[in-house]
Design an enzyme around this catalytic site. Structure first.
Site, mmCIF file in Angstrom:
data_model
loop_
_atom_site.group_PDB
_atom_site.id
_atom_site.type_symbol
_atom_site.label_atom_id
_atom_site.label_comp_id
_atom_site.label_asym_id
_atom_site.label_seq_id
_atom_site.Cartn_x
_atom_site.Cartn_y
_atom_site.Cartn_z
ATOM 1 N N CYS A 95 -1.201 -7.340 -2.916
ATOM 2 C CA CYS A 95 -0.867 -7.849 -1.568
ATOM 3 C C CYS A 95 -1.817 -7.608 -0.656
ATOM 4 C CB CYS A 95 0.311 -6.642 -1.326
ATOM 5 S SG CYS A 95 0.149 -4.834 -1.199
ATOM 6 N N HIS B 42 -6.794 -4.503 10.837
ATOM 7 C CA HIS B 42 -5.125 -5.071 10.969
ATOM 8 C C HIS B 42 -5.069 -5.868 12.244
ATOM 9 C CE1 HIS B 42 -4.930 -1.849 8.168
ATOM 10 N NE2 HIS B 42 -3.673 -2.495 7.863
ATOM 11 N N ASP C 150 -8.103 -1.960 1.465
ATOM 12 C CA ASP C 150 -8.317 -0.818 1.465
ATOM 13 C C ASP C 150 -9.221 -0.495 0.116
ATOM 14 O OD1 ASP C 150 -7.898 0.523 3.920
ATOM 15 O OD2 ASP C 150 -5.791 0.432 3.349
ATOM 16 N N GLU D 269 -4.791 1.677 -3.860
ATOM 17 C CA GLU D 269 -5.797 1.174 -2.752
ATOM 18 C C GLU D 269 -6.940 2.100 -2.587
ATOM 19 O OE1 GLU D 269 -3.620 0.282 1.109
ATOM 20 O OE2 GLU D 269 -2.521 1.946 0.929
#
Ligand code: PEP
Ligand code: MG
Length: 586
Positions: A516, A200, A469, A445
């Site tokens: 996404c 992230h 993920d 995910e």
């Protein structure tokens, strides 16, 4: 500009494209400010526990740094590894640790103050020794102690605002919360020793449009005398004290990037449509409210993923419902009627939000622990506040609710119950809310969720496939660990099959679905995703022009045929070749 010394080049992972040149600022050097206070006798046990947690955390960091250092061949890697080993030993059963525990227990002072006092004593006793080698060990004790103190105070809320404009920041590691505090006007670029391309922190750098290189081994020790520095976020290079010739070369590259940006700006108002006329929805992933402008500027058709974590970062307590409403309102208004998909809190894993204290840090395996929807369901008030804020902001513009890390239909049902309760309560109080209630979708995910996609589709209004993920959990590869970054591959047939399975389940159930994860923003994957039936992609705003350009150059029929050929392959290398060949790269 080459005042600091010889040019040195460090190689790492280019995670956020662009080039930055500026004065170097080495972050995290030195001792953090130490709070001092007395503790009650009954609190001694808890204080020692806190110390233990910080020691474990410091140990984990040092082991990672040591292994990273040793992966560099030659004497310098080995020397650095040995030094880090020495720090590690100081943290386990050593004189330092015994001294700290004694101070906490006998003097009844907080752990930070006890570490500080003990370090000072030991360092002075080393400094007084006649042997210069031993005297130099005083610095090592201070270094190990400083790390421990940083982990005790959790050194939160790093400030970058006092840096000169255009600084380039070098550090051992930045958390996503650290990166969230960077203002692109202040911080021109950054580089770290630790961190992987899909973590992230990398995502945050891309969102902010700050060029960044992660996983640059030896950077913090090797760049101590850095004057100026170039961050090449495209090739993954950090060039410390560049020569005039290097600077001239990078000036040219920066000019080429500026020209490309001007070309991309012209794409904004053109439709995202394939050559055989299939329309594709391109939306933005948003991490911070200020990105809404950028999303609009790049022609996003909506926000396909709003990571709501930003509201919980860099603060001591979770935000109230009203605070959340205010932050979300800015975003929904900013999108001027385009749909905003708000994901409920996804903390845990590497996304630590200090507002939850130690609850998140202390799990054995954070990626498999009380993360995301599991955390929200365990804290009903937190979930209710967030749902309430989302329903209320839904009165201002179209919103959708997205749930992270869903694994079972039961989790979705429980959230629906919460939505119903909160909606009834708000209606009773005549508070305006979304009418009808917003669609409720789930992230796909977790591999188990992808395999159960048909069951999940029956109780969800839409899917958002989170390939970051999904790849991590399918291949058992930490997305934020630079040591295994070379193994992280969304083109692994297992990942592709899960995407295909999910897409087919959504198409059968006639529910909308999008991708996404980060691959949605990489034009290399566009043909494959479209060929697998995906018509909706959400990505960092800065990636929109490049992907739109790719969509507009594609023949969907040909992409579908190539995707079918790819899905028949079992070998990742062969898949990559087939894809690159289709993209004209092979
Ligand atoms: C993903 O996992 O692909 C995703 C989009 O969510 P995040 O990156 O926030 O975990
Ligand atoms: Mg995710």
């Amino acid at each position: 500009m080459n005042a600091g010394g010889k040019e040195v080049v460090f190689e790492g992972l280019g995670v956020s494209p662009g080039i930055a040149v500026g004065p170097a600022h080495l972050s995290e050097a030195g001792m953090p400010t130490v709070p001092e206070y007395a503790i009650r006798k009954s609190a001694v046990g808890a204080e020692n526990e806190r110390l233990k947690t910080a020691v474990e955390r410091s140990g984990r960091q040092l082991r990672r740094l040591r292994d990273r250092a040793r992966s560099v061949h030659g004497a310098s890697g080995e020397d650095l590894g040995n030094l880090l080993d020495a720090y590690l030993q100081m943290l386990t059963g050593s004189r330092l640790m015994r001294g700290v525990e004694r101070r906490i227990t006998e003097q009844r002072i907080n752990a930070e103050a006890a570490v500080q006092a003990e370090i000072s004593d030991i360092a002075h006793s080393f400094e007084d020794l006649p042997d210069p080698y031993m005297a130099a060990r005083a610095d090592d004790v201070r270094e190990a102690g400083a790390r421990l103190i940083r982990n005790l105070t959790k050194a939160p809320f790093r400030g970058f605002s006092s840096l000169p404009q255009g600084s380039v920041v070098l550090a051992e590691e930045f958390s996503p919360a650290d990166a969230a505090l960077m203002d692109p006007r202040q911080v021109a670029g950054f580089a770290t020793v630790l961190g992987g391309p899909e973590g992230h922190t990398a995502i945050m750098a891309r969102s902010l449009g700050i060029p960044a290189v992660l996983g640059a081994t030896g950077l913090t020790t090797g760049a101590r005398d850095a004057g100026s520095v170039i961050i090449d976020g495209i090739s993954g290079l950090v060039i410390v004290n560049p020569t005039p010739a290097t600077l001239r070369e990078y000036d040219k590259r920066r000019e080429a990037l500026r020209r490309e940006r001007r070309r991309f700006a012209r794409l904004r108002d053109l439709p995202a449509i394939t050559r055989d006329e299939t329309e594709i929805t391109l939306s933005a992933n948003v991490e911070l409210p200020q990105e809404t402008n950028q999303a609009m500027r790049h022609g996003a058709m909506g926000i396909g993923l709003l990571r709501s974590e930003f509201m919980f970062m860099n603060r001591d307590t979770p935000p109230s419902e009203e605070e959340q409403l205010e932050a979300l309102s800015t975003i929904v208004r900013g999108m001027a009627g385009r749909p905003v998909t708000i994901r409920t809190l996804d903390v845990g894993g590497e996304k630590l939000a200090y507002s939850f204290g130690d609850q998140l840090i202390d799990t054995v395996n954070p990626a498999l622990g009380l993360r995301a929807i599991r955390f929200s369901l365990k804290h009903p008030k937190l979930l209710e506040d967030q749902i309430s804020a989302i329903l209320r902001v839904g009165a201002l513009g179209p919103v959708r609710i997205l749930l992270p890390m869903i694994a079972t239909t039961g989790e979705i049902r429980r959230v629906r119950e919460v939505i119903d309760v909160v909606a009834r309560r708000l209606k009773r109080r005549r508070v305006p809310i979304a009418d009808p209630l917003p669609p409720l979708g789930v992230m796909i995910e977790v591999p188990g969720a992808a395999l159960a996609a048909d069951a999940l589709a029956r109780v969800s209004d839409f899917f958002a496939i989170g390939t970051n993920d999904l790849t991590m959990y399918t291949l058992a590869i930490d997305r934020a660990d630079e040591q295994v970054a070379h193994l992280y591959n969304p083109l692994h047939p297992a990942v592709l099959r899960l995407i295909q399975f999910t897409a087919e389940a959504a198409l059968r159930a006639r529910i909308p679905f999008s991708v996404c994860g980060e691959i949605a923003g990489d034009p290399r994957y566009t043909a494959l995703l479209l060929g697998l039936g995906v018509r909706d992609l959400s990505m960092a705003a800065g990636s929109l022009p490049r992907v739109k350009q790719r969509v507009r150059s594609l023949e969907l029929t040909a992409a579908t045929v190539r995707a079918q050929a790819i899905m028949e392959q079992a070998d990742t290398g062969r898949i990559a070749t087939l894809l690159d060949d289709f993209n004209g790269l092979a």
